[in-house]
Design a protein around this motif. Structure first.
Motif, PDB file in Angstrom:
ATOM      1  N   LYS A  42       0.857  -1.188   0.000  1.00  9.85           N
ATOM      2  CA  LYS A  42       0.000   0.000   0.000  1.00  9.85           C
ATOM      3  C   LYS A  42       0.891   1.233   0.000  1.00  9.85           C
ATOM      4  CE  LYS A  42      -4.162  -1.770   1.943  1.00  9.85           C
ATOM      5  NZ  LYS A  42      -5.434  -1.232   2.325  1.00  9.85           N
ATOM      6  N   TYR A  61      -4.612   9.218   2.091  1.00 16.50           N
ATOM      7  CA  TYR A  61      -5.293   7.927   2.020  1.00 16.50           C
ATOM      8  C   TYR A  61      -4.266   6.850   1.690  1.00 16.50           C
ATOM      9  CZ  TYR A  61      -9.668  10.521   1.721  1.00 16.50           C
ATOM     10  OH  TYR A  61     -10.730  11.350   1.983  1.00 16.50           O
ATOM     11  N   ILE A  63      -3.681   3.487  -0.369  1.00 19.86           N
ATOM     12  CA  ILE A  63      -4.271   2.814  -1.529  1.00 19.86           C
ATOM     13  C   ILE A  63      -3.398   1.622  -1.886  1.00 19.86           C
ATOM     14  CG2 ILE A  63      -4.843   3.082  -3.968  1.00 19.86           C
ATOM     15  CD1 ILE A  63      -5.610   5.916  -3.414  1.00 19.86           C
ATOM     16  N   ASN A  67      -3.431  -1.521  -7.572  1.00 20.35           N
ATOM     17  CA  ASN A  67      -4.550  -0.892  -8.291  1.00 20.35           C
ATOM     18  C   ASN A  67      -4.049  -0.081  -9.475  1.00 20.35           C
ATOM     19  OD1 ASN A  67      -6.511  -1.857  -6.592  1.00 20.35           O
ATOM     20  ND2 ASN A  67      -6.639   0.001  -5.374  1.00 20.35           N
ATOM     21  N   VAL A  72      -7.968   5.144  -8.517  1.00 22.13           N
ATOM     22  CA  VAL A  72      -7.748   6.382  -7.767  1.00 22.13           C
ATOM     23  C   VAL A  72      -8.689   7.469  -8.284  1.00 22.13           C
ATOM     24  CG1 VAL A  72      -6.058   8.172  -7.185  1.00 22.13           C
ATOM     25  CG2 VAL A  72      -5.349   5.782  -7.292  1.00 22.13           C
ATOM     26  N   PHE A  75     -12.182   6.674  -7.065  1.00 21.56           N
ATOM     27  CA  PHE A  75     -12.275   6.976  -5.641  1.00 21.56           C
ATOM     28  C   PHE A  75     -12.400   8.477  -5.419  1.00 21.56           C
ATOM     29  CE2 PHE A  75      -9.965   8.325  -1.826  1.00 21.56           C
ATOM     30  CZ  PHE A  75     -10.754   7.742  -0.856  1.00 21.56           C
TER      31      PHE A  75
END
Length: 120
Positions: A42, A61, A63, A67, A72, A75
């Motif tokens: 992360k 944040y 993440i 991903n 992003v 989100f």
């Protein structure tokens, strides 16, 4: 083909040096350590409002690095309450706009990011 002592080494041919001797070289050890270095699963992403963009309540944040950047963007749209058709421009350190199919881990490895090591 066996090599006799004193004969010149042929390029591209395996040498008779044991692997334990090769691993003692400082450059080899440094390369092995950098290869073993794990990137985090992360990353911390920092959002910063630019221009007339709304300010978010929370700027940082975590993440998942696997991903795609599209996650992003989705989100961010959800957090801001924007529709899919509303224009949203994202930049990393105000330097470049990443492609939506680029992974967060690749963007993290590029490192034009903030001192905290996250995406801006």
């Amino acid at each position: 083909m066996a090599q006799t002592p004193g004969s010149p080494e042929i390029p591209g041919q395996a040498s008779n040096i044991p692997w334990s001797d090769v691993g003692d070289a400082p450059e080899a050890l440094q390369a092995l350590e950098s290869y073993k270095k794990k990137y985090p699963s992360k990353v911390i992403v920092r959002f910063k409002a630019v221009g007339n963009a709304p300010i978010m309540k929370t700027n940082f944040y975590k993440i998942t690095a696997a991903n795609r950047f599209q996650a992003v963007i989705q989100f961010l749209r959800k957090e801001l309450g924007w529709k899919a058709g509303d224009p949203l421009f994202t930049y990393i350190n105000l330097a470049f706009s990443p492609a939506p199919d680029d992974t967060v881990s690749n963007l993290y490895k590029v490192r034009p990011f903030s001192a905290q090591g996250g995406l801006c």
